[in-house]
Motif scaffolding. Sequence first.
Motif, PDB file in Angstrom:
ATOM      1  N   SER A  12       0.828  -1.202   0.000  1.00 60.47           N
ATOM      2  CA  SER A  12       0.000   0.000   0.000  1.00 60.47           C
ATOM      3  C   SER A  12       0.863   1.252   0.000  1.00 60.47           C
ATOM      4  O   SER A  12       2.092   1.199   0.130  1.00 60.47           O
ATOM      5  CB  SER A  12      -0.891   0.008   1.244  1.00 60.47           C
ATOM      6  OG  SER A  12      -0.091   0.154   2.416  1.00 60.47           O
ATOM      7  N   THR A  23      -8.096  -7.898   9.924  1.00 60.96           N
ATOM      8  CA  THR A  23      -7.241  -6.860   9.378  1.00 60.96           C
ATOM      9  C   THR A  23      -8.077  -5.668   8.930  1.00 60.96           C
ATOM     10  O   THR A  23      -9.232  -5.830   8.537  1.00 60.96           O
ATOM     11  CB  THR A  23      -6.423  -7.378   8.186  1.00 60.96           C
ATOM     12  OG1 THR A  23      -5.546  -6.337   7.724  1.00 60.96           O
ATOM     13  CG2 THR A  23      -7.316  -7.817   7.038  1.00 60.96           C
ATOM     14  N   ARG A  27      -6.519  -3.666   6.648  1.00 58.17           N
ATOM     15  CA  ARG A  27      -5.989  -3.381   5.317  1.00 58.17           C
ATOM     16  C   ARG A  27      -7.102  -3.590   4.290  1.00 58.17           C
ATOM     17  O   ARG A  27      -7.916  -4.512   4.424  1.00 58.17           O
ATOM     18  CB  ARG A  27      -4.788  -4.268   5.016  1.00 58.17           C
ATOM     19  CG  ARG A  27      -3.499  -3.779   5.688  1.00 58.17           C
ATOM     20  CD  ARG A  27      -2.331  -4.669   5.349  1.00 58.17           C
ATOM     21  NE  ARG A  27      -1.078  -4.154   5.901  1.00 58.17           N
ATOM     22  CZ  ARG A  27      -0.217  -3.389   5.243  1.00 58.17           C
ATOM     23  NH1 ARG A  27      -0.481  -3.034   3.992  1.00 58.17           N
ATOM     24  NH2 ARG A  27       0.895  -2.971   5.804  1.00 58.17           N
ATOM     25  N   ASN A  28      -7.146  -2.710   3.299  1.00 58.37           N
ATOM     26  CA  ASN A  28      -8.175  -2.734   2.244  1.00 58.37           C
ATOM     27  C   ASN A  28      -9.576  -2.458   2.782  1.00 58.37           C
ATOM     28  O   ASN A  28     -10.574  -2.838   2.168  1.00 58.37           O
ATOM     29  CB  ASN A  28      -8.151  -4.067   1.487  1.00 58.37           C
ATOM     30  CG  ASN A  28      -6.794  -4.352   0.878  1.00 58.37           C
ATOM     31  OD1 ASN A  28      -6.365  -3.665  -0.034  1.00 58.37           O
ATOM     32  ND2 ASN A  28      -6.105  -5.338   1.411  1.00 58.37           N
ATOM     33  N   LEU A  80      -4.136   2.235   3.466  1.00 56.27           N
ATOM     34  CA  LEU A  80      -3.727   0.831   3.605  1.00 56.27           C
ATOM     35  C   LEU A  80      -4.236  -0.039   2.461  1.00 56.27           C
ATOM     36  O   LEU A  80      -3.975  -1.245   2.438  1.00 56.27           O
ATOM     37  CB  LEU A  80      -4.216   0.266   4.944  1.00 56.27           C
ATOM     38  CG  LEU A  80      -3.595   0.867   6.204  1.00 56.27           C
ATOM     39  CD1 LEU A  80      -4.307   0.365   7.444  1.00 56.27           C
ATOM     40  CD2 LEU A  80      -2.105   0.551   6.277  1.00 56.27           C
ATOM     41  N   SER A 108      -4.250  -2.012  -0.742  1.00 57.61           N
ATOM     42  CA  SER A 108      -3.146  -2.570  -1.519  1.00 57.61           C
ATOM     43  C   SER A 108      -3.314  -2.259  -2.993  1.00 57.61           C
ATOM     44  O   SER A 108      -4.423  -1.980  -3.465  1.00 57.61           O
ATOM     45  CB  SER A 108      -3.064  -4.083  -1.303  1.00 57.61           C
ATOM     46  OG  SER A 108      -4.294  -4.696  -1.626  1.00 57.61           O
TER      47      SER A 108
END
Length: 575
Positions: A415, A504, A506-507, A569, A571
């Motif tokens: 990211s 998570t 992330r994404n 964050l 990706s």
Amino acid sequence: MQQIHDFHDYIQDSLLVAVRNKQLDQQQIEHAFIQSRLLYKKFEWAATYFTFDLAKRLNGPPLEEIENADLLDPVLARGQDPMGLQVIEALIYPNILAKNQNSLIRAVGYLITNTNYLIDYYADHDFVDWRILDAAKLEVFRIMTLGITGFDAALSLNSIQEAAVSLESLEKALGYYTNRKKQPGLLPSIQAATNYLNGHTDFNSFDRAAFITKYANTITSSIAQLEKNLPGPKITYNRLLNQDVNTLFDPGAFNVNAFTPGAKFDITPAKVALGKKLFYDKQLSGTRTRSCATCHQLDLDYTDGLQTPVDILDSTSRLTRNAPTLINAALQSNYFYDMRALTLEDQVRDVISNKHEMDGSIEAAISYIKNNPTYRTLFHQAFPSTNDHWEATITADQLTNALASYVRSLVRLNSRFDDYMRGQKNALTRQEVKGFNLFMGKARCATCHFMPLFNGITPPKYIQSESEIIGVPKTLTDSLLDPDLGYYAIIGVNAYKHAFKIPTIRNISKTAPYMHNGVYTTLEQVMEFYNNAGAVGLGIDLPNQTLPTDSLGLTAEQQNDIIAFMKSLDSKQEK
């Protein structure tokens, strides 16, 4: 040894004396407690590396803990009583209650007893040089991910000073190696970092982004080089964070095979190719209408965009839990929101055979595969055998390992945030950097979503996944607790009622809706929930809530800053 003795003697002569006093002096006890923690931080780097179980007794979280092995026989599952400095902190802050004095005295007594065990251990053990350097590097990682976030000093908030003391102690230990190896840069780097910490002690305003990028990454890279220069053999551990990394943000820093059932299950390109084909094959379901990709769609970062998936046998019914992203699923132990599966292979078995998810069976899937020439070739490539009748030996382990290998291939740590931490200073905006500092500090997000994976697997060894009890509501329109008991239904320990695995983030901009039941559709709703202290803010009675029960006090601007950071964050897209 001297540092451990100093810790022991101070607790016995100062902290214990203070808590035994009939007239409880809040200021005196707080002072003695803070000094005790600073003394512990001097040898934390060694204690947490060489004597992890004892270190948890000295400074473990103030919650019952369950070992992964207990899942193999839930009847035997027991919560381990918490003890140590964090338990004592909870009894001291914000004010000591007279009714808790006996508990406080007992907690300090346990601390003394367990320190005696630590003294006995170190009196009888020596350690090779490379392990000392490995322990030192992990301690810097611990400072970056836990120390400066307030993870183990949630109430006293003396985290920045504690980080400085930890680094000062490391400087002394590493001096024995830098002089011998003539690496003059390491000690000045540690001194500069310590000076920065001592000059910026306010917890909420501390610039964590600057500390990590300007100081911590340099220190860990220097320690890694020092370790590489050591002569002689070293043992390579199979752990999630690769042993030879320079920083937490190195490309390939994390080992996707860390949580496989064994070496023969490790990822290979042939297994990934086979697993990908299986992932999109609806013939694996009992109704031939659903594949893994139905609920984990590439365009939605391997989620389905629904609050909860549709029951495969009844299109008018919904499952109870949201479909999580599979990106970076390999980088966490335990699977499903209730943590009931210990490996991705176990998760695959569960999903295929679940009557509401895929309504299939492993046996039927193998029969189908054996009659498919393309699959027979792919299996032979993925699991080569000298057996002339190898197709007759296609096994459940091979099928589940192929699918699990494809999921393990979905690691994305690329990211803009990762670029920033790798030195690209223009990768993040000022707002995103502000959001990162809030996330890691005042907002306390990073005490559950640990950097850099931002899931619940605890650094710096990244071995055990955490769960939390936050009090998610059943719907947006009322303040009723979602009835799902989560982890408790698996282990039966009361402290874990309504506990769920920490996913998570992330994404996260692409994986709405949020929470285990998909109740929130926007990140703004999620931030409001946390800012208002979860269940407490909703008026839900949840005695075992692990989320802080006080409002975070975040302004609307600060919440927007955090959301901006979380979006950084995302990706880069798969080609």
